[in-house]
Design an enzyme around this catalytic site. Structure first.
Site: not given
Ligand code: SUG
Length: 443
Positions: A135, A171, A248, A366
């Site tokens: 990320r 975040e 989050h 999200c």
């Molecule tokens: O940061 N999943 C993201 C999901 C983000 C969700 N966003 C909010 N809640 N606003 C995270 O955990 C998983 C990617 C993977 O495992 O391939 C991922 O990055």
């Protein structure tokens, strides 16, 4: 007025299990994904909003696999050699450099509208996302994208991200909510939620999973956006919620206008937090707190009930966009029914299939970044980012032409995937009338 901007899932959308504490990401690790379906599901959500008269924006995917990251990790040679060596020697690094996680734009930035800021401009702070490598790679491109779209310096400020360090871990808007103030159109109340404090004060933190946002990061954002401290509330996430998979705050609470929907275990002191908000938001404030007897934390996390997208309808009343999973669980479905019953906080619920994104822990909330804009501010945006039938049609044709319908983690090393992804993004920047944004376009 709020303009939801949705992130378009990119051509490398896959399940690599890279987010500890995000139960869906862990559970679906290694599964084959369908990037085309992911993008079409995202586009269907945007179309549904636009068809209801909600001004819908689009944010483009990022370049993936991200070769600059792999090169920074010591892989060299031609692009195909870099991919092959990374796949052999450090597959987790290749997965990180290939994630399409930029689609979850609730983590792209924190946004404060011009009514709330000291200088009367809209302020953006791109999130540094330092907790997870896959990320953290997003920050640079996100900053460039936001600066390209919100380019008028008289109206918009896109700050640099906060320093990329553990004490200033940020975040973005997934931990930020803006409520309307008592004057309606005047300054609002900005609500920031953190999982830990960098100085370690306060109650014990989560035992199993990481707390991603720090109090210090939230305070820094409020300070640089020029928010009135008397109209800003900070609250801490309950460590039990983080340990149950609430990585989050938007997995356990959602707010808009004068309404907050939250689980009783969302915050360390939910009653005090709601009291603070009620005092500042004024007599119209309404909080619907769901107790653990009505819905357990585990069910809330499994269904993403609170990760609904809450929007004010042009005709009035709140609409909640909910993931299909909410209706597959009797208890979360009952809460949604209660919310939409006469006298409940919602005028309407819209249930959508977002399963491709949900399997990675990304629900309706999200996928969108709320950007409150006046009509003058909106008119200052020159890029073709607001969804109308024409743009939706062009995006659909573009997705169908460029995206694969099956991708497994082993495919990430395929040099053809890199070429396909770059070709697609090059075309997209033209289609959306954006300048060159991606590292491969600068080469
Ligand atoms: O940061 N999943 C993201 C999901 C983000 C969700 N966003 C909010 N809640 N606003 C995270 O955990 C998983 C990617 C993977 O495992 O391939 C991922 O990055």
């Amino acid at each position: 007025m709020d303009h939801p901007f949705d992130g378009l899932p990119g051509p490398t959308h896959n399940y690599s299990g890279m987010s500890p504490g995000n139960l869906a990401s862990q559970k679906h690790a290694g599964l084959a994904s369908n990037p085309r379906e992911a993008a079409l599901q995202g586009l269907a959500k945007m179309r549904a909003m636009a068809s209801r008269g909600i001004p819908q924006g689009v944010l483009p995917p990022h370049e993936r696999p991200h070769l600059p990251t792999l090169r920074a990790l010591g892989f060299s040679g031609r692009d195909a050699d870099v991919l092959a060596r990374a796949a052999r020697e450090a597959p987790a690094m290749l997965a990180a450099a290939s994630s399409a996680a930029a689609m979850w734009v609730a983590n792209a930035a924190t946004v404060s509208p011009s009514t709330d800021t000291a200088d009367g401009r809209v302020h953006f702070t791109p999130a540094n996302l330092v907790t997870l490598l896959h990320r953290s790679i997003e920050t640079e491109t996100t900053t460039r994208v936001l600066r390209a779209i919100f380019s008028d310096p008289g109206r918009f400020v896109v700050h640099d991200p906060l320093p990329a360090s553990v004490p200033s871990a940020d975040e973005g808007a997934a931990n930020h909510t803006r409520f309307a103030g008592p004057a309606g159109d005047g300054p609002g109340v900005e609500f920031f939620v953190h999982g830990r404090s960098a100085v370690g004060a306060g109650s014990p933190g989560p035992k199993r999973h990481p707390a991603r946002q720090t109090l210090e990061a939230s305070e820094a954002i409020a300070r640089r956006h020029g928010l009135d401290t008397a109209r800003t509330v900070h609250a801490r996430q309950h460590p039990d919620a983080i340990d149950a998979g609430v990585f989050h705050n938007d997995v356990i609470a959602v707010g808009q206008m004068h309404t907050l929907l939250a689980h009783e275990q969302a915050f360390v002191d939910t009653r005090a937090t709601i009291g603070d908000l009620a005092r500042l938001v004024g007599p119209d404030f309404r909080a619907d707190v769901v107790g653990r007897d009505e819905l357990s934390l585990d069910d809330a996390v499994a269904t993403y009930l609170f990760n609904g997208q809450l929007v004010e309808r042009p005709e009035g009343g709140l609409l909640l966009v909910a993931a299909a999973e909410v209706r597959e669980n009797a208890r979360s479905s009952a809460v949604l029914d209660r919310w939409t019953a006469p006298g409940g906080p919602l005028a309407e619920a819209m249930v959508l299939d977002l399963r491709q994104s949900m399997r990675n822990g990304g629900g309706p909330a999200c996928l969108r970044l709320r950007v409150p804009l006046t009509s003058d501010e909106r008119n200052a945006v020159r890029a073709r980012v607001f969804l109308d039938d024409d743009l939706a049609g062009s995006l659909e044709t573009w997705i169908r032409r460029h995206y694969r319908d099956r991708l497994s983690p082993a495919d990430l090393a395929d040099p053809a995937l890199l070429d396909e992804s770059r070709r697609a993004l090059d075309e997209l920047t033209q289609l959306m009338r954006l300048p060159s944004l991606y590292p491969f376009q600068q080469a």
